[in-house]
Structures are given as C-alpha cells and as structure tokens.
Design a protein around this motif. Sequence first.
Motif, PDB file in Angstrom:
ATOM      1  N   THR A 144     -54.014  36.370-105.041  1.00 25.55           N
ATOM      2  CA  THR A 144     -54.505  37.684-105.499  1.00 25.55           C
ATOM      3  C   THR A 144     -53.963  38.672-104.542  1.00 25.55           C
ATOM      4  OG1 THR A 144     -56.191  36.924-106.823  1.00 25.55           O
ATOM      5  CG2 THR A 144     -56.498  39.095-105.913  1.00 25.55           C
ATOM      6  N   LEU A 145     -53.170  39.798-105.066  1.00 26.80           N
ATOM      7  CA  LEU A 145     -53.130  40.783-104.068  1.00 26.80           C
ATOM      8  C   LEU A 145     -53.860  42.170-104.482  1.00 26.80           C
ATOM      9  CD1 LEU A 145     -48.875  41.115-104.184  1.00 26.80           C
ATOM     10  CD2 LEU A 145     -50.395  39.742-102.809  1.00 26.80           C
ATOM     11  N   LEU A 154     -54.110  45.649-104.052  1.00 27.00           N
ATOM     12  CA  LEU A 154     -53.083  46.991-103.887  1.00 27.00           C
ATOM     13  C   LEU A 154     -53.874  48.009-104.063  1.00 27.00           C
ATOM     14  CD1 LEU A 154     -49.698  46.344-105.940  1.00 27.00           C
ATOM     15  CD2 LEU A 154     -50.413  45.335-103.738  1.00 27.00           C
ATOM     16  N   PRO A 178     -60.408  39.245 -98.650  1.00 26.90           N
ATOM     17  CA  PRO A 178     -58.485  39.173 -98.200  1.00 26.90           C
ATOM     18  C   PRO A 178     -58.386  38.612 -96.783  1.00 26.90           C
ATOM     19  CG  PRO A 178     -59.017  41.236 -99.212  1.00 26.90           C
ATOM     20  CD  PRO A 178     -60.436  40.667 -99.144  1.00 26.90           C
ATOM     21  N   TYR A 197     -52.081  44.512 -94.910  1.00 29.96           N
ATOM     22  CA  TYR A 197     -50.784  45.047 -94.714  1.00 29.96           C
ATOM     23  C   TYR A 197     -51.119  46.655 -94.878  1.00 29.96           C
ATOM     24  CZ  TYR A 197     -49.014  40.561 -95.465  1.00 29.96           C
ATOM     25  OH  TYR A 197     -49.076  39.207 -95.427  1.00 29.96           O
ATOM     26  N   LEU A 248     -41.845  42.605 -98.564  1.00 32.69           N
ATOM     27  CA  LEU A 248     -42.404  41.793 -99.536  1.00 32.69           C
ATOM     28  C   LEU A 248     -42.019  40.336 -99.525  1.00 32.69           C
ATOM     29  CD1 LEU A 248     -44.303  41.791-101.952  1.00 32.69           C
ATOM     30  CD2 LEU A 248     -42.421  42.400-103.251  1.00 32.69           C
ATOM     31  N   ILE A 286     -44.869  39.297 -96.536  1.00 35.26           N
ATOM     32  CA  ILE A 286     -46.033  39.193 -97.598  1.00 35.26           C
ATOM     33  C   ILE A 286     -46.275  37.927 -98.272  1.00 35.26           C
ATOM     34  CG2 ILE A 286     -47.526  40.081 -99.381  1.00 35.26           C
ATOM     35  CD1 ILE A 286     -46.614  42.858 -98.595  1.00 35.26           C
ATOM     36  N   ALA A 318     -48.155  34.279 -97.713  1.00 40.73           N
ATOM     37  CA  ALA A 318     -48.909  33.821 -98.684  1.00 40.73           C
ATOM     38  C   ALA A 318     -48.489  32.304 -98.953  1.00 40.73           C
ATOM     39  CB  ALA A 318     -48.682  34.597 -99.859  1.00 40.73           C
ATOM     40  N   SER A 338     -56.002  35.331-101.089  1.00 44.07           N
ATOM     41  CA  SER A 338     -55.954  36.880-101.133  1.00 44.07           C
ATOM     42  C   SER A 338     -55.386  37.750-100.305  1.00 44.07           C
ATOM     43  CB  SER A 338     -57.033  37.528-101.895  1.00 44.07           C
ATOM     44  OG  SER A 338     -58.060  37.490-100.903  1.00 44.07           O
ATOM     45  N   CYS A 339     -54.808  38.710-100.413  1.00 43.24           N
ATOM     46  CA  CYS A 339     -54.579  39.809 -99.198  1.00 43.24           C
ATOM     47  C   CYS A 339     -54.794  41.087 -99.856  1.00 43.24           C
ATOM     48  CB  CYS A 339     -52.990  39.589 -98.640  1.00 43.24           C
ATOM     49  SG  CYS A 339     -51.760  40.087 -99.642  1.00 43.24           S
ATOM     50  N   ILE A 388     -53.256  45.041 -99.452  1.00 44.10           N
ATOM     51  CA  ILE A 388     -52.028  45.968 -98.858  1.00 44.10           C
ATOM     52  C   ILE A 388     -52.487  47.422 -99.366  1.00 44.10           C
ATOM     53  CG2 ILE A 388     -49.602  46.421 -99.586  1.00 44.10           C
ATOM     54  CD1 ILE A 388     -49.322  43.884-100.540  1.00 44.10           C
ATOM     55  N   LYS A 417     -51.991  42.334-114.101  1.00 44.04           N
ATOM     56  CA  LYS A 417     -52.682  43.442-113.045  1.00 44.04           C
ATOM     57  C   LYS A 417     -53.565  44.149-113.772  1.00 44.04           C
ATOM     58  CE  LYS A 417     -49.749  47.614-113.685  1.00 44.04           C
ATOM     59  NZ  LYS A 417     -48.991  47.110-114.956  1.00 44.04           N
TER      60      LYS A 417
END
Length: 311
Positions: free
Chosen positions: A11-12, A14, A63, A67, A221, A225, A229, A236-237, A239, A287
Amino acid sequence: MTANRSSNVMTLFLLRHGQSELNHENIFCGWIDAKLTDKGKEQARHSAELIKQYCKANNLKLPQIGYTSRLIRTQQTIETMCEEFKLKPQLQIVYDFNKIKLGDEFGSDKKDNMKIPILQTWRLNERHYGSWQGQRKPNVLEEYGKDKYMFIRRDYEGKPPPVDLDREMIQQENEKGSSTGYEFKEPNRQIKYELECSNHEIVLPDSESLREVVYRLNPFLQNVILKLANQYDESSCLIVGHGSSVRSLLKILEGISDDDIKNVDIPNGIPLVVELDKNDGLKFIRKFYLDPESAKINAEKVRNEGFVKNP
C-alpha cells in the motif's frame, strides 16, 4: 473505506502536501519554499487520522517509511503527520541512490517502532514552473489567454518559459523580496541543494513539462521506493509530494495515457491509497481516496485555479 487486506498487497499512501502560503494566494509555487498555513497543518493532522483509521480497520501497520520532496511544505506536512502517528521522523536527503542508510534494524524485528525513516529527494519536488513561479495565476491567465494557459498548465507537453535564475532566485541567504518585480523567489540552489549540486549527474531544471517531471521522478520510484518495498517486504509507505509529482507517480504506476493525465487533478491534504500486487512485480491493482467526496470537490477547485478567486 474498508478493503479486504492481503499480505500480498503493498500500500502506497500518496498525499499532496497541505495548503501552503502561496496556494492560499493563488500563486504558482513551483520550487519556491512556501510554508504551510494553519489550514495546511490541520489538513496534515486530518490526513494522519484518516490513515490511522484505515490501517486499524484493515489490520495494516502504519507506514514503515516516508518520502518527501526537498521543499518545506512537504517536510512540514510529513512531520505534522508523524506527530499524530507518534513516530519520530529520521530525515535523510537522497542525492545518490547508492548512499541510502536506513539503519541495520530497519525491516527486522529489532526495528525501533517509534522511528520512521524519511527520505527526501528533489525528484519529488513540484514541477518547476519556470518564469511563472511567484506569479499570480489570474495574472498569468490574462497574459496568455485561456487556451495557452491551460495547455501549458495541464497538457503533458506544456512547458512555461524558463526561469532567469539571476532575477528569480535568492542570491544571498538573507535577501528579502526583490527589486525586479518578483515578490517570491526560489532559494539559492548552491545553498539549499548543495548535496545535489555536488553530484554532477544531477541537472536541476529551470522549467518543466509534466513529461520531464515523470522522467526525473521515475528513477527514484523504481530504484528507491519500489526497490526498498521489495527488499524489506514493506506493507505500506507514505509519499508526500506535490500536485505534479503525485500525478507523475500515478501516471507511471497506473499507466495513465499522455492525453488522459491532463484530466487528473490532485487536491491538497487528502490521502490517496494505491495498492500494488507483490506477487506480480508490484503491479497496480487499484486506487481510492480515503475521503472521496472532499477529494472530488477540492480537485475541481484545483482545476479552476486562476479562473476563480480563492475563498
């Protein structure tokens, strides 16, 4: 919003930074270092709360890494969010992909759960708006006309005239304002981007199209990133970027066409969840915004900037 979670999903989160001082004034901000307004800080706190609620509802860890761009407004956003997460941000500027230090304990059971590494890169900076930086959007619209204004602002190939850094960049660390008609100026690059300027492979822009933002962001990316990952099997992270850098990430991850990307608008301070399939090379799954109604309303406001006055 609750989703069915799987250990095979990365999971990102954003996020476009919270409202900045120049967003509030309807000014093209670009690489100018505008700070968050009080509203922007509140948006950051609310975003953190939405992410906490989502993670709790879906049995997902907060997360594990963050970033940001090198601009103050994203740094203030993520630092405010870390306060809400009760995490201590460990900031690190990335100017060389081979010189990233996360600590031996990162990704292991020994990891200090109170700390979160935050990697900062110019590659996540806002699109450089050239000579439009520091200019009020209604004034630029009047000068260029609707068609050219919208082409330069929204089309994938649209590009403003280049900036004259001798006039539109702060020449001394203590310089205030400008005698050349530019009230807002970009920080001196030799000071702010000293590390980046020491890497001769990096060429900082004086104007950009969205295509050029995608071009300079994609290596980060892929090589940072997504690589981290995979390496640490992150769940998760987070950004925190800008309108153009978030649009660029979506274009790459989702495979949005050059023509369709001009219709994508990113609101300030509303988390967007992007799910990637770990079993299929981190391929895009779907998304969604954590506050879809607010996102729709505020994205429309972004599209109309320059045409209507900010409230």
